[in-house]
Design a protein around this motif. Structure first.
Motif, short mmCIF file in Angstrom:
data_model
loop_
_atom_site.label_atom_id
_atom_site.label_comp_id
_atom_site.label_asym_id
_atom_site.label_seq_id
_atom_site.Cartn_x
_atom_site.Cartn_y
_atom_site.Cartn_z
N GLU A 249 -3.53 -8.19 -6.15
CA GLU A 249 -4.64 -7.97 -5.22
C GLU A 249 -4.28 -8.35 -3.78
O GLU A 249 -5.17 -8.53 -2.95
N ASN A 250 -3.00 -8.47 -3.49
CA ASN A 250 -2.56 -8.80 -2.13
C ASN A 250 -2.72 -7.56 -1.25
O ASN A 250 -1.93 -6.61 -1.34
N TYR A 251 -3.73 -7.56 -0.41
CA TYR A 251 -4.05 -6.36 0.34
C TYR A 251 -3.00 -6.05 1.40
O TYR A 251 -2.83 -4.88 1.79
N LYS A 252 -2.27 -7.06 1.86
CA LYS A 252 -1.22 -6.79 2.85
C LYS A 252 -0.11 -5.94 2.23
O LYS A 252 0.33 -4.95 2.82
N ALA A 253 0.32 -6.32 1.03
CA ALA A 253 1.34 -5.54 0.35
C ALA A 253 0.82 -4.17 -0.07
O ALA A 253 1.56 -3.18 -0.06
N ILE A 254 -0.46 -4.09 -0.41
CA ILE A 254 -1.04 -2.80 -0.78
C ILE A 254 -1.06 -1.85 0.41
O ILE A 254 -0.74 -0.66 0.30
N LEU A 255 -1.44 -2.37 1.58
CA LEU A 255 -1.44 -1.55 2.79
C LEU A 255 -0.03 -1.07 3.14
O LEU A 255 0.17 0.10 3.50
N ALA A 256 0.94 -1.95 3.01
CA ALA A 256 2.31 -1.57 3.34
C ALA A 256 2.85 -0.54 2.35
O ALA A 256 3.50 0.44 2.75
N GLN A 262 2.55 7.21 2.28
CA GLN A 262 2.00 8.15 3.24
C GLN A 262 3.09 8.78 4.09
O GLN A 262 3.03 9.96 4.43
N LYS A 263 4.11 8.00 4.46
CA LYS A 263 5.19 8.55 5.27
C LYS A 263 6.00 9.59 4.50
O LYS A 263 6.55 10.50 5.10
N HIS A 264 6.07 9.45 3.19
CA HIS A 264 6.80 10.42 2.38
C HIS A 264 5.92 11.57 1.91
O HIS A 264 6.37 12.40 1.11
N GLY A 265 4.69 11.64 2.38
CA GLY A 265 3.82 12.76 2.05
C GLY A 265 3.06 12.64 0.77
O GLY A 265 2.36 13.60 0.38
N LEU A 271 -3.76 7.18 -1.24
CA LEU A 271 -5.22 6.99 -1.29
C LEU A 271 -5.63 6.10 -2.46
O LEU A 271 -6.60 5.34 -2.35
N THR A 272 -4.91 6.18 -3.57
CA THR A 272 -5.22 5.28 -4.68
C THR A 272 -4.90 3.83 -4.30
O THR A 272 -5.66 2.91 -4.66
N LYS A 273 -3.83 3.62 -3.56
CA LYS A 273 -3.52 2.27 -3.09
C LYS A 273 -4.59 1.78 -2.11
O LYS A 273 -5.05 0.64 -2.18
N TRP A 288 -8.87 1.90 7.38
CA TRP A 288 -9.60 3.16 7.52
C TRP A 288 -8.85 4.15 8.41
O TRP A 288 -8.98 5.36 8.25
N ASN A 289 -8.05 3.64 9.32
CA ASN A 289 -7.22 4.54 10.13
C ASN A 289 -6.19 5.25 9.27
O ASN A 289 -5.98 6.46 9.39
N ASN A 290 -5.52 4.50 8.38
CA ASN A 290 -4.53 5.11 7.51
C ASN A 290 -5.17 6.06 6.49
O ASN A 290 -4.58 7.09 6.13
N ILE A 291 -6.37 5.72 6.03
CA ILE A 291 -7.08 6.63 5.13
C ILE A 291 -7.39 7.94 5.85
O ILE A 291 -7.26 9.04 5.28
N ALA A 292 -7.79 7.85 7.11
CA ALA A 292 -8.08 9.05 7.89
C ALA A 292 -6.84 9.91 8.05
O ALA A 292 -6.90 11.15 7.97
N MET A 293 -5.68 9.29 8.26
CA MET A 293 -4.45 10.07 8.40
C MET A 293 -4.04 10.73 7.10
O MET A 293 -3.41 11.79 7.09
N CYS A 294 -4.38 10.11 5.97
CA CYS A 294 -4.15 10.78 4.68
C CYS A 294 -5.02 12.03 4.56
O CYS A 294 -4.55 13.09 4.11
N PHE A 295 -6.28 11.91 4.93
CA PHE A 295 -7.15 13.09 4.90
C PHE A 295 -6.70 14.15 5.90
O PHE A 295 -6.84 15.34 5.65
#
Length: 551
Positions: A249-256, A262-265, A271-273, A288-295
């Protein structure tokens, strides 16, 4: 007979009475011998009588009972109990009353001026108040009173780092690590190296820290982020995976890890992460910024805008979010809104070249050519090697019938193209470059110049190495020719030449689409120092959440 019979039971009764009577002999009670040599238990003095009880309640964080005991102790001692005042100051600092806590620690120092712990606590309160110079004086005086331990060296490094005296801060941190190895010192020193723009030293230091504490998730995440910034994706993925195994549940590692996907497409996996991280830190703007870039990568622009609006609400002064909002509005052909968000991002980050490029594209769509040309020129000054800026500026000049200037920009574009095979180049950008080279008759000279430069390099490499047999040289030349024939996109010989250099009769080329312009991801958690995404008390929560959790 009757008389004798009547007399018999009387005698029996008398005998029975005599038998029931018991006589108790008297015994003398002996007194216990007194034990000599035992003394009475010593009573504590009045000043220190309740210190043990105050300490017990303070460790248990029972602050109300601890405060009442402190008040009773101070009444009995008339304010002369050093330990009671010390604990009261600690409680006030934990509750956020730093100024009154500082005054109490100073009172402790007046009661016992030879105790270095009182000066240490005074210095810590001064650091919390932002008075780093005063804290330095207190720590130096505390080092004179007692031994210069790890705590003093580490806190001296913190003060020097805030005062921008990086050499002294590095020396203090190194001295602290030599005295005692702590994770806090490792993370602070790595942050110092990053501020000095020395990521290699930070990586080597964090590698030592991971060897010292291999199960620390913060160190693993920080080292993984540094490898991610260096594009060492394999090593970064290993470190982030180790951090997630120890703490799922370490959100820092989950974000990374999500940003790496996301960089690899892999937008769905990312989005599951992010969905797991959203349950942990729902008020994180970078999430939320990274989620927006996924969308945005999945071409779901409405969901992307809603996520970016939420991120902008959480962090209104982040220029990356405003840049992405301008990019999305430009994609949806809402040019006025794109201009508004891009100009507001420029007020926050005026030295970023792609922001001027995005502003120039929006101004060309709004038919303000003069301002668009100024924006392109400013973007070229700030980032002269950006391929997207050069190709968009070349298209703009071509559409304005300024072929000579467009040819100069296109030549510069081709010269700055990387010759590596693994270079990630946008296909749409290369196609527009082909069309422009055909329209402006640019490309033959560039190919010849590149061939001459490559021949010179080969000759230099051949002179350095030992001469081989004629068969080997022949095969190497054949291989070189074969490798040269594998790169046809930049050659102008494949493009149809034009009879005249005037592009007036040619149709106008559209500017490069915004899908080729890269969105800016949010700030990844910084090594050693990650902002918590917990909701603030003063900010009301929004009712309309974006479409991430609904998917």
């Amino acid at each position: 007979m009757s008389a004798s019979e009547e007399a018999l039971p009387v005698e029996k009764e008398e005998k029975s009475d005599k038998t029931n009577v018991t006589v108790v002999p008297t015994a003398t009670v002996q007194s216990k011998p007194k034990i000599r040599g035992r003394k009475n238990t010593p009573q504590l003095p009045i000043i220190e009588r309740r210190n043990w009880l105050i300490h017990r309640h303070f460790v248990r964080k029972e602050y109300d009972t601890c405060k009442s005991l402190i008040q009773e102790q101070l009444k009995e001692t008339r304010g002369q109990c050093e330990y009671a005042i010390y604990i009261q100051a600690m409680i006030m600092r934990n509750e956020g009353d730093i100024q009154n806590s500082l005054e109490l620690f100073q009172a402790c120092h007046l009661l016992n001026s030879k105790n270095p712990d009182n000066l240490k606590q005074v210095a810590k309160n001064l650091i919390l108040l932002g008075k780093h110079k005063g804290a330095l004086e207190c720590y130096n005086h505390a080092a004179e009173l007692g031994e210069k331990d790890w705590d003093i060296c580490h806190c001296l490094g913190v003060c020097y780092q805030f005062l921008k005296q990086y050499d002294k801060a590095e020396a203090s941190y190194q001295e602290a690590l030599s005295r005692n190895r702590h994770i806090v010192t490792y993370s602070a020193l790595s942050k110092l190296y990053l501020e000095k723009d020395e990521p290699e030293k930070a990586m080597s230091l964090l590698q030592k820290a991971v060897e010292f504490s291999p199960e620390n998730t913060e160190l693993l995440t920080s080292l993984g982020l540094l490898h991610l910034r260096k594009n060492n994706f394999h090593r970064a993925f290993e470190l982030l995976g180790q951090a997630l195994t120890f703490d799922p549940e370490n959100y820092k590692a989950i974000l990374a890890a999500g940003s790496l996907m996301q960089k690899h497409g892999d937008y769905d996996v990312a989005l599951t992460k992010y969905r797991v991280a959203a349950q942990k830190v729902p008020e994180s703007a970078s999430l939320w910024n990274n989620i927006a870039m996924c969308f945005f990568g999945k071409k779901k622009y409405v969901a992307a805008i809603s996520c970016l609006k939420r991120a902008n609400y959480l962090s209104p002064f982040d220029w990356r979010i405003l840049y992405n909002l301008g990019l999305l509005h430009l994609t949806m052909e809402q040019y006025a809104s794109a201009f508004q968000f891009t100009s507001s991002a420029l007020t926050l980050k005026p030295d970023h070249g792609p922001l001027f490029t995005l502003l120039a594209v929006a101004l060309t769509k709004l038919e303000q050519t003069e301002n668009a040309e100024r924006a392109y020129e400013q973007a070229m000054k700030l980032n002269p090697t950006d391929h997207h800026t050069m190709i968009n500026f070349c298209v703009f000049l071509h559409n304005q019938n300024r072929s000579k200037e467009a040819g100069k920009v296109l030549r510069k574009f081709y010269k700055n193209l990387p010759t590596e095979k693994n270079a990630n180049l946008d296909k749409e950008m290369l196609d527009v470059g082909k069309k422009l080279s055909a329209a402006l008759n640019v490309g033959d000279k560039l190919v010849a110049e590149k061939e001459k430069a490559s021949k010179k390099k080969r000759q230099k490499d051949g002179s350095r190495t030992a001469p081989s047999t004629s068969k080997d040289t022949a095969t190497s030349r054949a291989d070189d020719n074969a490798e040269g024939s594998r790169d046809p996109p930049l050659k102008s010989t494949d493009l149809p030449p034009l009879s005249s250099s005037k592009p007036a009769n040619l149709p106008k080329l559209p500017p490069l689409s915004t899908s080729s312009l890269r969105g800016v991801e949010g700030d990844l958690p910084k090594p050693g120092n990650v902002t918590s995404g917990q909701p603030t008390k003063d900010r009301p929560k929004t009712k309309n959440t974006p479409a991430l959790l609904a998917e």
